[in-house]
Design an enzyme around this catalytic site. Structure first.
Site, PDB file in Angstrom:
ATOM      1  N   SER A  79      37.264  47.673  35.342  1.00  7.72           N
ATOM      2  CA  SER A  79      37.113  47.821  36.786  1.00  7.72           C
ATOM      3  C   SER A  79      38.315  47.231  37.499  1.00  7.72           C
ATOM      4  O   SER A  79      39.386  47.087  36.899  1.00  7.72           O
ATOM      5  CB  SER A  79      35.804  47.153  37.232  1.00  7.72           C
ATOM      6  OG  SER A  79      35.489  47.512  38.552  1.00  7.72           O
ATOM      7  N   ASN A  80      38.188  46.885  38.765  1.00  6.23           N
ATOM      8  CA  ASN A  80      39.282  46.265  39.518  1.00  6.23           C
ATOM      9  C   ASN A  80      38.705  45.275  40.523  1.00  6.23           C
ATOM     10  O   ASN A  80      37.490  45.119  40.613  1.00  6.23           O
ATOM     11  CB  ASN A  80      40.139  47.346  40.190  1.00  6.23           C
ATOM     12  CG  ASN A  80      39.302  48.232  41.098  1.00  6.23           C
ATOM     13  OD1 ASN A  80      38.738  47.774  42.084  1.00  6.23           O
ATOM     14  ND2 ASN A  80      39.198  49.505  40.749  1.00  6.23           N
ATOM     15  N   TYR A  81      39.571  44.639  41.301  1.00  5.47           N
ATOM     16  CA  TYR A  81      39.141  43.538  42.164  1.00  5.47           C
ATOM     17  C   TYR A  81      38.569  43.970  43.517  1.00  5.47           C
ATOM     18  O   TYR A  81      38.308  43.131  44.363  1.00  5.47           O
ATOM     19  CB  TYR A  81      40.326  42.596  42.420  1.00  5.47           C
ATOM     20  CG  TYR A  81      40.750  41.794  41.217  1.00  5.47           C
ATOM     21  CD1 TYR A  81      39.908  40.820  40.685  1.00  5.47           C
ATOM     22  CD2 TYR A  81      41.992  41.997  40.632  1.00  5.47           C
ATOM     23  CE1 TYR A  81      40.303  40.066  39.596  1.00  5.47           C
ATOM     24  CE2 TYR A  81      42.397  41.250  39.535  1.00  5.47           C
ATOM     25  CZ  TYR A  81      41.547  40.288  39.023  1.00  5.47           C
ATOM     26  OH  TYR A  81      41.936  39.549  37.949  1.00  5.47           O
ATOM     27  N   SER A  82      38.421  45.262  43.743  1.00  2.00           N
ATOM     28  CA  SER A  82      37.938  45.715  45.058  1.00  2.00           C
ATOM     29  C   SER A  82      36.595  45.066  45.398  1.00  2.00           C
ATOM     30  O   SER A  82      35.687  45.024  44.565  1.00  2.00           O
ATOM     31  CB  SER A  82      37.777  47.238  45.045  1.00  2.00           C
ATOM     32  OG  SER A  82      37.098  47.659  46.203  1.00  2.00           O
ATOM     33  N   ALA A 100      38.319  52.050  45.530  1.00  2.00           N
ATOM     34  CA  ALA A 100      39.364  51.835  44.528  1.00  2.00           C
ATOM     35  C   ALA A 100      38.858  52.460  43.223  1.00  2.00           C
ATOM     36  O   ALA A 100      38.218  51.797  42.407  1.00  2.00           O
ATOM     37  CB  ALA A 100      39.629  50.342  44.360  1.00  2.00           C
TER      38      ALA A 100
END
Ligand code: CTP
Length: 213
Positions: free
Chosen positions: A23-26, A90
């Site tokens: 995943s990502n930091y969004s 994101a």
């Protein structure tokens, strides 16, 4: 009656096995603020959201999804009824080629994961715009204006909101942020050091002024 605004927000999660994901930091804050602001202006709002800790703004219809493919399916289903799409999510650019249904065990050596590219949801919408306003975001670590202008063009957008990843790798989590907006006519506007709530208003003003819907 003006047609609803469709907003996407948050990260997507791409499953590796039943326990792990990419995943990502969004955090989803930007998209949620835009959805809240569109609702406050009396618009119908559909918020398609990846996993976040945020509460759905009052009166907004939220559809929760997990992966990029789920987000794509939900967006394409709602797209035809909307006048304006703001793609603040994101979306993970890759997913694991083969998801497994049981936990991957440690074997005392490294592990290689094969990734395949996810479809570009926004570019897909851009190919079938049918008079809708399309707004994209661009998160960049360099060449902000050049990369954003390229995305605006190749994805057939009406407006792009470009955001540079901050010095400490922040951007997603900072409350105050600076963006560069570029519209389809080539007009540029740098907006510095505003909260995401303030930016949501400015972005909506601009997007809805581009008319239709
Ligand atoms: N986007 C999308 N589907 C994807 C990837 C991105 O719809 N698979 C959308 C995002 O929601 C955003 C815009 O496209 O509005 C730009 O996303 P960004 O991650 O900045 O760019 P990419 O097109 O993925 O290009 P790159 O990662 O190479 O910078």
């Amino acid at each position: 009656m003006k047609r609803p605004v469709l907003v996407t927000a948050g990260p997507t999660r791409e499953k590796i096995d039943p326990i792990r994901f990419i995943s990502n930091y969004s955090t989803g804050t930007f998209g949620y603020e835009i959805a809240r602001e569109a609702k406050a202006r009396g618009r119908g709002v559909i918020l398609i959201s990846g996993p976040t800790c945020l509460e759905a703004p009052r009166g907004v219809r939220r559809i929760s999804v997990e992966s990029a493919l789920e987000m794509k399916q939900a967006v394409e289903k709602e797209f035809k009824n909307c006048g304006c799409v703001i793609m603040a999510a994101a979306v993970s650019d890759w997913r694991v080629k083969t998801q497994v249904s049981t936990k991957i065990k440690r074997r005392g050596k490294g592990k290689v994961l094969e990734l395949v590219e996810n479809p570009d949801i926004l570019a897909g919408l851009g190919r079938h715009k049918a008079g809708k306003i399309l707004v994209g975001f661009a998160l960049e670590t360099g060449d902000l204006e050049k990369n954003a202008a390229k995305k605006l063009k190749t994805k057939h957008l009406d407006l792009i909101v470009a955001n540079r990843l901050g010095k400490k790798g922040r951007a997603f989590s900072d409350n105050k942020t600076s963006v560069l907006m570029i519209d389809k006519f080539g007009n540029k506007r740098a907006i510095n050091n505003k909260t995401k709530k303030e930016l949501a208003k400015i972005i909506l003003d601009k997007a809805l002024s581009l008319n239709i819907g």
